[in-house]
Design an enzyme around this catalytic site. Structure first.
Site, mmCIF file in Angstrom:
data_model
loop_
_atom_site.group_PDB
_atom_site.id
_atom_site.type_symbol
_atom_site.label_atom_id
_atom_site.label_comp_id
_atom_site.label_asym_id
_atom_site.label_seq_id
_atom_site.Cartn_x
_atom_site.Cartn_y
_atom_site.Cartn_z
ATOM 1 N N CYS A 236 24.750 50.457 47.192
ATOM 2 C CA CYS A 236 23.309 50.761 47.102
ATOM 3 C C CYS A 236 22.637 50.657 48.476
ATOM 4 O O CYS A 236 22.678 49.604 49.115
ATOM 5 C CB CYS A 236 22.623 49.827 46.116
ATOM 6 S SG CYS A 236 20.876 50.237 45.954
ATOM 7 N N LYS B 261 32.680 49.311 44.340
ATOM 8 C CA LYS B 261 32.026 50.618 44.496
ATOM 9 C C LYS B 261 31.558 50.736 45.939
ATOM 10 O O LYS B 261 30.694 49.977 46.395
ATOM 11 C CB LYS B 261 30.861 50.765 43.512
ATOM 12 C CG LYS B 261 30.267 52.174 43.530
ATOM 13 C CD LYS B 261 29.265 52.398 42.403
ATOM 14 C CE LYS B 261 28.688 53.804 42.466
ATOM 15 N NZ LYS B 261 27.659 54.046 41.464
HETATM 16 C C1 LIG Z 1 18.135 57.011 39.782
HETATM 17 C C2 LIG Z 1 19.484 56.508 40.188
HETATM 18 C C3 LIG Z 1 19.752 55.151 40.138
HETATM 19 C C4 LIG Z 1 20.998 54.664 40.542
HETATM 20 N N1 LIG Z 1 21.257 53.334 40.430
HETATM 21 C C5 LIG Z 1 22.481 52.856 40.769
HETATM 22 C C6 LIG Z 1 22.819 51.504 40.567
HETATM 23 O O1 LIG Z 1 22.024 50.726 40.042
HETATM 24 N N2 LIG Z 1 24.055 51.082 40.956
HETATM 25 C C7 LIG Z 1 24.967 51.943 41.517
HETATM 26 O O2 LIG Z 1 26.081 51.526 41.860
HETATM 27 N N3 LIG Z 1 24.691 53.250 41.679
HETATM 28 C C8 LIG Z 1 23.480 53.712 41.317
HETATM 29 N N4 LIG Z 1 23.201 55.051 41.447
HETATM 30 C C9 LIG Z 1 24.228 55.953 42.005
HETATM 31 C C10 LIG Z 1 24.998 56.620 40.875
HETATM 32 O O3 LIG Z 1 25.658 55.654 40.112
HETATM 33 C C11 LIG Z 1 26.029 57.626 41.426
HETATM 34 O O4 LIG Z 1 27.046 56.923 42.091
HETATM 35 C C12 LIG Z 1 25.409 58.638 42.376
HETATM 36 O O5 LIG Z 1 24.170 59.107 41.873
HETATM 37 C C13 LIG Z 1 26.316 59.845 42.638
HETATM 38 O O6 LIG Z 1 26.731 60.455 41.461
HETATM 39 P P1 LIG Z 1 26.008 61.783 40.854
HETATM 40 O O7 LIG Z 1 26.017 62.809 41.912
HETATM 41 O O8 LIG Z 1 26.757 62.100 39.626
HETATM 42 O O9 LIG Z 1 24.604 61.342 40.578
HETATM 43 C C14 LIG Z 1 21.977 55.554 41.026
HETATM 44 C C15 LIG Z 1 21.703 56.925 41.054
HETATM 45 C C16 LIG Z 1 20.490 57.408 40.614
HETATM 46 C C17 LIG Z 1 20.243 58.892 40.601
#
Ligand SMILES: Cc1cc2nc3c(=O)[nH]c(=O)nc-3n(C[C@H](O)[C@H](O)[C@H](O)COP(=O)(O)O)c2cc1C
Length: 392
Positions: free
Chosen positions: A126, A177
């Protein structure tokens, strides 16, 4: 069934930690849509500040997240307990500790294991809890000591130490992660492995800034927000980078691997597995288009396996034998071929600034094969699929 670090999964689809995994009703929806697992919303002992979900979205590129509401430990524990009672999901408990002491990592991991988590997912990704401060070169955070997420994830020694402590604390598998905001992600993955990690997860999260309003003093284009911080990128823009990072970790480190970032379809998810991921994560596409993304992804992946008469294990890493250094690549001769039945005469194939191989005669594109450089951009920009690059 897939055996991921001892966890039996009905398919490889995991809903990534996000608002989608912050409430029981969404976890029930994930279960009903056919996901095998979720990574629950990031849990702290006590979150450093109470962010509200704020993001910038560009439908072709992705979503950029500055802020989100996380869970305090008692909320995370409650969510996992309820999810274990009400769903069949496997639960990865996404957690981080934002203070310099190590003990908090153990407190969190122990409590989440006792709540019923199937694995701990140490959040070393994060960017909103420390990296955003580091990225502006200052110390203007409210708490003054934000150490969580990607700040840890950029430091291999710290990654090894955190993973080792969690491993010594819990019996369930531990996944790290990882942040992509590093020079060589395989070094960080190797550090996690050295700490005893059972697996690692790579899934977008590049540090990113939104567009600005050039007519309003350069104000960043965020809705309902004053100010902007370096945020976290999700969605299609991440996908090719994640493919690369997954392949690197698979080849160089060799550790069970979860891959995500920009996945919207079954084909893309299968592609992530072919680059080396054992499991795949989905987030932005479900936030944009709803839970049917998961239904279609799972159905599409299973249909593919049936048609090919193979199982998931057979596709993991299938594309890796194609990887070589660029000096060993072999460029094949060829040029575009146009299907007149599908061409709408828009002329986009004739536009590339570096190319003389296609000219428009009225509404008809005419190819001069001997002038073709072979880049394939014309195929990429053709809106109807009328044009394909063919080897000669
Ligand atoms: C609104 C939002 C909140 C997220 N919160 C977290 C989180 O709390 N912990 C985490 O490891 N990743 C978090 N992520 C990242 C997602 O888990 C993911 O790894 C990232 O969005 C890439 O994948 P995607 O392209 O499918 O969205 C968040 C992503 C979004 C969009």
């Amino acid at each position: 069934m897939i055996n991921f670090c001892g966890i039996q999964m009905k398919n490889p689809v995991v809903i990534a930690s996000s608002p989608l995994t912050s409430k029981l009703k969404y976890l029930v929806a994930a279960d009903q849509a056919g996901a095998a697992a979720v990574s629950t919303k990031l849990t702290f002992i006590r979150q450093p500040f109470y962010g509200k979900l704020r993001m910038h979205t560009s439908d072709r590129l992705g979503s950029l997240i500055c802020y989100d509401r996380r869970l305090d430990l008692e909320e995370g524990v409650g969510l996992i307990r309820e999810a274990k009672e009400r769903t069949q999901l496997k639960i990865f408990a996404n957690m981080t500790h934002d203070q310099a002491d190590m003990e908090g990592w153990a407190v969190l991991a122990k409590a989440l294991e006792e709540a019923g988590a199937d694995a701990i997912e140490a959040n070393l990704i994060c960017p909103n809890i420390g990296l955003s401060t580091k990225s502006i070169g200052g110390q203007d955070s409210l708490s003054g000591n934000e150490q969580g997420g990607a700040v840890n994830g950029q430091n291999p020694e710290r990654v090894r130490e955190i993973v080792r402590l969690i491993k010594d604390t819990v019996k369930i598998p531990v996944v790290a992660k990882l942040t992509p905001n590093v020079t060589d992600i395989s070094v960080i993955a190797a550090a996690a492995k050295a700490g005893g990690a059972d697996g690692v997860c790579v899934a977008g999260g590049q540090s990113a800034l939104p567009p600005v309003d050039i007519h309003a003093d350069g104000k960043p284009c965020y809705r309902l927000m004053n100010g902007v911080s370096h945020g976290s990128l999700g969605g299609p823009a991440c996908r090719f980078m994640s493919y690369s990072q997954v392949a690197q970790i698979r080849q160089k480190v060799g550790i069970p691997l979860i891959g995500g970032g920009g996945l919207e379809t079954a084909d893309q998810a299968l592609g992530m597995m072919m680059w080396g991921a054992d499991l795949v994560t989905v987030c932005t596409s479900v936030m944009w288009y709803g839970w049917e993304v998961v239904e279609k992804m799972v159905a599409g992946m299973e249909t593919y396996l049936q048609e090919e008469h193979i199982d998931y294990a057979a596709i993991v890493g299938r594309s890796l034998p194609h990887l070589r250094s660029s000096s060993r690549l072999e460029a094949l001769p060829g040029h575009p071929v146009i299907d007149p039945g599908r061409c709408i005469g828009c002329g986009r194939c004739s536009k590339p600034g570096h190319c003389d191989a296609i000219e428009m005669l009225g509404k008809t594109p005419v190819v001069a094969p001997e002038k073709c450089l072979g880049c394939g951009i014309c195929e990429g920009v053709c809106p109807t699929g009328a044009l394909t690059m063919q080897q000669v």
